[in-house]
Enzyme design. Structure first.
Site, PDB file in Angstrom:
ATOM      1  N   ARG A 230       5.373   2.242  10.018  1.00 18.01           N
ATOM      2  CA  ARG A 230       6.540   3.074   9.773  1.00 18.01           C
ATOM      3  C   ARG A 230       7.702   2.301   9.158  1.00 18.01           C
ATOM      4  O   ARG A 230       8.862   2.644   9.349  1.00 18.01           O
ATOM      5  CB  ARG A 230       6.988   3.695  11.102  1.00 18.01           C
ATOM      6  CG  ARG A 230       5.862   4.439  11.808  1.00 18.01           C
ATOM      7  CD  ARG A 230       6.382   5.238  12.959  1.00 18.01           C
ATOM      8  NE  ARG A 230       6.944   4.382  13.999  1.00 18.01           N
ATOM      9  CZ  ARG A 230       7.379   4.836  15.174  1.00 18.01           C
ATOM     10  NH1 ARG A 230       7.313   6.135  15.440  1.00 18.01           N
ATOM     11  NH2 ARG A 230       7.856   4.024  16.075  1.00 18.01           N
TER      12      ARG A 230
ATOM     13  N   ASP B 133       0.076  -6.249   3.659  1.00 18.68           N
ATOM     14  CA  ASP B 133      -1.040  -7.194   3.652  1.00 18.68           C
ATOM     15  C   ASP B 133      -0.831  -8.270   4.717  1.00 18.68           C
ATOM     16  O   ASP B 133      -1.782  -8.691   5.384  1.00 18.68           O
ATOM     17  CB  ASP B 133      -1.176  -7.834   2.266  1.00 18.68           C
ATOM     18  CG  ASP B 133      -1.387  -6.788   1.181  1.00 18.68           C
ATOM     19  OD1 ASP B 133      -2.009  -5.747   1.462  1.00 18.68           O
ATOM     20  OD2 ASP B 133      -0.909  -7.007   0.046  1.00 18.68           O
TER      21      ASP B 133
ATOM     22  N   ALA C 225       4.181  -6.892   2.516  1.00 12.60           N
ATOM     23  CA  ALA C 225       4.404  -6.809   3.962  1.00 12.60           C
ATOM     24  C   ALA C 225       3.197  -6.185   4.661  1.00 12.60           C
ATOM     25  O   ALA C 225       2.777  -6.632   5.733  1.00 12.60           O
ATOM     26  CB  ALA C 225       5.663  -6.008   4.260  1.00 12.60           C
TER      27      ALA C 225
END
Lengths: 335, 335, 335, 335, 335, 335
Positions: free
Chosen positions: F245, F276, F274
């Site tokens: 989220r 990955d 981010a």
């Protein structure tokens, strides 16, 4: 005291003071160029220089530098590379007529300097915006108002519609009494020799001036040395044929008279663009009504100039700079 | 499938397809800009970035990016810096009418970023080619064909003849029914407040649209807050007066109606050029016949955009990019 | 085991251990130098290298590198370029006596490498701080304490007061028995040949050592080849006259004896600064009491060294490095 | 019209006009600094910036920028890194007294910016030339002629002889009535806390002014908050003790009176060098006879300035620049 | 249509498709290399290029480029320079077996280009991680599985344990019937000629193939010209001896037969790495079972290639590129 | 004293000491990445940084940095960009199994930073070598020997054969009891939502672990908030479902238990990569048998780390570096 004048190597806008219709018009693809900044494997480069590359825009820039109004017709993608292409050519004082194609990207060319003497290129140009050039992209009024239409053997190799665009432009020019100039410019990566030969022959028969290297000429006609090749090409129609021989100079068959000029001896730094420089100076002088000798001389000097400076078009000479060649820097420095 | 169209942020050449006379004309000095690449003392920089700087060309580029045809009149030296100036502006799609002066150099501006928030500039512009602008440099046909003539308080500060050139252009415009736009743009390094005030007042009385900051307005009229200043300026003649208040937004007195718009809150990166962006968007919309609200909105967005990107003019938005402001990059990345 | 010693190519501060008064003093203008990083049109450069340039500071740095204490007198603007000039020269171990002028900027020099062999320069030095040099800037105690005062033909060309400053320094030196060295250094951009000739002749008659090229010598005296020119110059007073012939070496008339030395054959990279290197090595040896042969040899080697490295002064040799010339790098690498 | 004066932030050479003996003398190691140009792993950097780093030379440069004559004593290797160190410090107007050691290299420091807020360093300084500093390197006449000798806790950590050199310099100063200033500057990579504590205590008892952070103070004395620590340090002898608290400001016990100054709130860019800036401004004012309040104010401003500009010493303020802090760039730009 | 294959110049991982054990194994030190980006004094460089340097890894990379699996054994510090070394070699397709030593740093090499032809280096390698190489670092299974073990005269010069590691590896190879290749590679900065001579002689007696220059050979045996030296070396045991003569080519005594090959004439750009390129190509062909003539030819071409491209190893040729040498770029450009 | 060990963030080669089969295997396209070096229009960049980009190789590098053996399967062109891709991934310690396709080029991605917060990308990947991935490129033995096979929603979008390759790899994994991990990674530029939804649903039903954002999850299942989406995805089969989220953290349904973790608050510099980073840390811990809480914690920290450093993968943390996040640099500097 000041005697203002409009710079001859950066002509004002069409419609501006002293300006008028383009004297030379050309059409073709200009790609974004990503070039290695130094000798070495591309995989070891950490950044690539971004510029543009295209034989026809090289020629148009060369003509503008030497003081004649030039226009360039093309098609670019609706992307930043397309804007780079048009902005760069426009910056050099060439009138740009480029449709923006929202459905195809601008082509790319990647250039590696593997060794001091070996350059390798890779293209991302299949399906490019410029490969979609078609007769409807040829602004007929621009062609009709010019003195010379210059086309190359690269554009018809891009696609069927691009070939048609070239032929359409040639027909418009011929109908309007505008001279047609053709540089054979064979690119083996784009088409095979047989297909190229047929198309180029078709174009030679419609051209008034033809520029070629020996191997390029042999795609169209048969012959051993360059003098024979020039004669064979001239038989197809062109009034003026120039067969370039690299460091051995150039052979010309100009309005029926043969010429043979040695190359100006210089230290070559970057051979790319020499042919475009040669043709741009030749055509500039020819438009100005110069005699064959003067045209050839200017072309030879410009070609020599081009190989002594880096870049395909960046270093092309202005009229005032033509005499820099071979000048001793000792005298100029520390004025 | 392809639906070619001419790019709206890079208009074709004057005379080209879809083109025509410039809708906005401006005149002024553009210098070569040598800018420190990072924060620190200039003496510790090993190289300086080379670009161009000029309030009027910033505005013309802004107008062209937003899709209106713009022209820029000036004077440059017969040197490479002059060629850089004309090439850069031409690349952005602005029509360039620049006399080349063989007897005076192109001006220079050197920019140091002493700290993150303090910039220092040094000029080498005394006696520059552009300071020799005179009425004879004003191409009357270009002014007459336009919708707006935009002038700033910088050009009359350059020299007596430059001041005359501005006044001459204004007279041509008024006689031809072309609207006159004025950005007060006071530069303390070029002239004193008293002299500036008198000349700027003279120009305000001849202008249709006036852009100013509060301190600039006070050079011409008296008044406390910006609403009063706008009213006082409007009494001198202009139909539309905009007094900018930086991060507090802008006050407008437009055709008799008052407006007060807050600034768009953004993270400022480079405040230089915000005023030019504001005026360029306002004028673009105004030329297009937009209502005052729409003009002000576009101007505010463009001004906000300008402070969020580096460079005086490099990052000015195209029409399509105006909505990028505040977009979340997460969505755009890795499409 | 450690045998500390003060580095001979970076002398300690005046007053520091082993230090003392400057042995060579010179005065002149040093400008901020903005140089193109590569061959090409200046307008295509995206950044310019920032450094300093000045014939007299070149010479002072050359002397300091070779182990003699040197001082440089000048005037700079109260700006970062002025601080760059003084910091750079100070860094090289030269004592700097430079008044800071709050009312005039430091001069600028812009350098373009148009081709491999043609360099073009543009100055922003009219009205520069150094052009305001005047006799009051000449620190007499520094001159009197030296062994040699070195002046060039550039400084008197800057302005009337700068010319007076040179003459004042020369008079102080002569009165104190300090040898006067003069490099004619004619700069056509600064004054015409006739004015230069008269002033330089005035200086030659007051000099003990004179450095000139053939064309420079002919501004002052008549003569065909360099041997004749040297003799004619010597007739005006100087005990030592050196007429440089570029790649053909140098002719000297030293205390009545003629010398003719060929140049050291090297691959020239950057000819700028060769004359300064030549004179700096000659004067360093001369201060040390070396014989004419040894002075000439050192000067020739330093001049050759200077043309094989880039930069006007950056690559000047230390005493230990003089023997690097022509060394085969194969042996040095991978020690 | 010109009123020449010698620049206050770049003092002339020792012995030059207006010059004299150094007012502040310091000694210590300055290394060549190889710093990553951007955030990321060092292994992904393709080049490293080359500069110099040393707490004592930072302080000397800070003092010179603010207008006092400063001298730096050290030892460098007979290599280019050593020449870089001396040239850089000399360029900044500091008198350099540095022995050249032919048998040990100049130390290196490598700096990685792993993230925006985490910097990592690696040293190649074991056995460096500066670690061989010994009492014979202390030029007693330079120390005796000064107003303040400044030493740090770094130098005694380099080696036994370096520790002796510091103590010898302190003794010379005390005997000559020269004030001794000490910055505890604990470096955990060089020695352990216990050894450091003993040596630093020895130095505190001999110092007149002491600069420390809380954790550094606790190596020498016991105490909870900074006020207590300052009092405990003062009991050991120093007349003036300053305990820095980072963003919470500084506590001072100055000639018996307590002070508590908040830090100036700024956006920190680079915290390195803030302590050196603080001490340099404090000592400069103290030398000038300023009251404690004024000294503390200048120190706080300089410290704040230092964290807002990149580099350990490059951005240190001149006296005129101290008021730049917090200035709004809008007013300065486009003057 | 696609005919996928695994790239021959970038072998897959050991264990991957088509892969297997390394065919050539070598061991030695590779340092982080900080190289000046251009000719000039190191103190004038503002940044240094970061790369790696090591004779043994050069050779392993050369072998991998030519299509044979290679492995490199070493020791690096637990620092970013160590990670740079292993990552760089791994990237080139060489299997890396490197212990990470948490108590010693990775060695550094600093490279200055003083003039076009003179390079100077400085080491920070004393006590480096690689100097702690010891027999326990030799992975015996890797050595045993290879066809050739290659060692140089550099590794035994690093320390006593490094010398033992080399001897241990040689014994493992000999016991397993793996050929031992030795490049004498004398480094005067690391040890004296007498010590080197004794150790190298010891290694020559255990080697199957020996590479040397004339001066290196004379450390071990006596003899005038290279033919005699080769014969003397062969008497100590090696089946194949190659004595390199720089621009005069190479002399070989291969399985009893003498060879004398001239060098390929090329324009030398960077002589460093030529020896490693020579040996890598020779060994690659030898592993493949090529005849002496073919081995020598490939080695000569690779050596010539290496001197025409910058970098110690970056430009080493792939098999397909060997024929680029001397190719005329005119043909390749603008395909 | 030295306690050598093999670096945990740079695993040795497969087959080397301490090594073994890859524990995580992934397959997908990695392109050459040409990225603008600064904010601005791409047309104003003079050079572009060259690197590589690919979600699957990002993840493999992240796993290797954290100490697990990873392998990457793909297809590259027989060109330098392909060699750059394989060399870069190999350098990071990932085993590379990449077929070289002589008939299709390596894909390109061009990245513009239009403003500080808006990134634009353009692809030249249609018809790329990696789009020709097919089941025959899946090395079954590598998959079978692993603990996890990780696939993304990008690869099946490249082409029909690439989709088949993903499905084939998944079948091999499932048959061998190797866990299948899937990151939905929807790319709107590659396929439409409907087609993507169907294919991704097919993959979800075959996966053991699934990573998704809310919008991605909604391509496959219906639901309002992330908790519902996770539950719906879990109904399709996966034991572990993670719905990210962004700045609001992550929701997990792990082996039947729900988790809700807030994001670590950091200053975001570059959001790319981010996801990955998150998945790489989660999978690394999961392979190591960590509890769900520990897996989630590591993933959250790694994701936060990734957004605070520039580059898609360059700044991924090693295990030791995970604790750097939020560390105060004051303590680390000047150790």
């Amino acid at each position: 005291m000041s005697t203002p004048e409009y710079a001859t190597d950066l002509p004002g806008p069409i419609g501006g003071p002293g300006a008028g219709a383009a004297e030379l018009v050309t059409l073709g693809e200009t790609m974004a160029l990503l070039a290695a900044p130094r000798v070495g494997l591309l995989r070891h480069m950490h950044s690539l220089h971004l510029s543009v590359a295209g034989a026809e825009s090289n020629l148009a820039i060369g003509v503008a530098r030497l003081g004649r109004r030039a226009a360039w017709l093309s098609r670019v993608g609706d992307d930043e590379f397309g804007r780079l292409v048009t902005a760069t050519i426009r910056a050099e004082g060439v009138a740009v007529y480029a449709a923006v194609d929202g459905t195809a990207p601008t082509g790319l060319m990647v250039k590696e300097r593997r060794t001091d003497t070996a350059t390798r290129v890779q293209y991302y140009r299949a399906g490019s915006a410029a490969s979609r050039l078609s007769p409807s992209d040829v602004d007929e009024s621009v062609v009709r108002a010019a003195r010379v239409l210059h086309v190359t053997g690269i554009t018809p190799a891009l696609s069927g519609t691009a070939r048609e665009a070239v032929l359409a432009a040639v027909e418009v020019a011929r109908a309007a009494g505008v001279a047609v100039s053709l540089d054979l410019n064979y690119r083996a990566a784009l088409w095979d020799a047989a297909t190229a030969g047929a198309t180029l022959r078709e174009l030679v028969t419609r051209a008034d001036l033809v520029f070629a290297t020996g191997p390029e000429a042999r795609l169209v006609v048969s012959g051993g040395d360059e003098t024979v090749l020039a004669a064979e090409l001239a038989k197809l129609g062109p009034r003026q044929v120039l067969v370039k021989r690299g460091s051995r100079g150039v052979v010309g068959l100009l309005d029926g008279t043969g010429y043979d000029l040695p190359a100006k001896p210089v230290r070559a730094v970057d051979p790319v663009g020499a042919g475009d420089a040669f043709a741009s100076a030749y055509l500039t002088e020819w438009i100005g009504g110069a005699a064959p000798d003067a045209c050839l001389h200017a072309a030879t000097v410009a070609g020599a100039f081009a190989v002594t400076v880096p870049g395909d078009w960046e270093g092309l000479p202005s009229r005032a700079e033509l005499n820099l060649l071979g000048a001793d820097s000792d005298d100029d420095v520390q004025r």
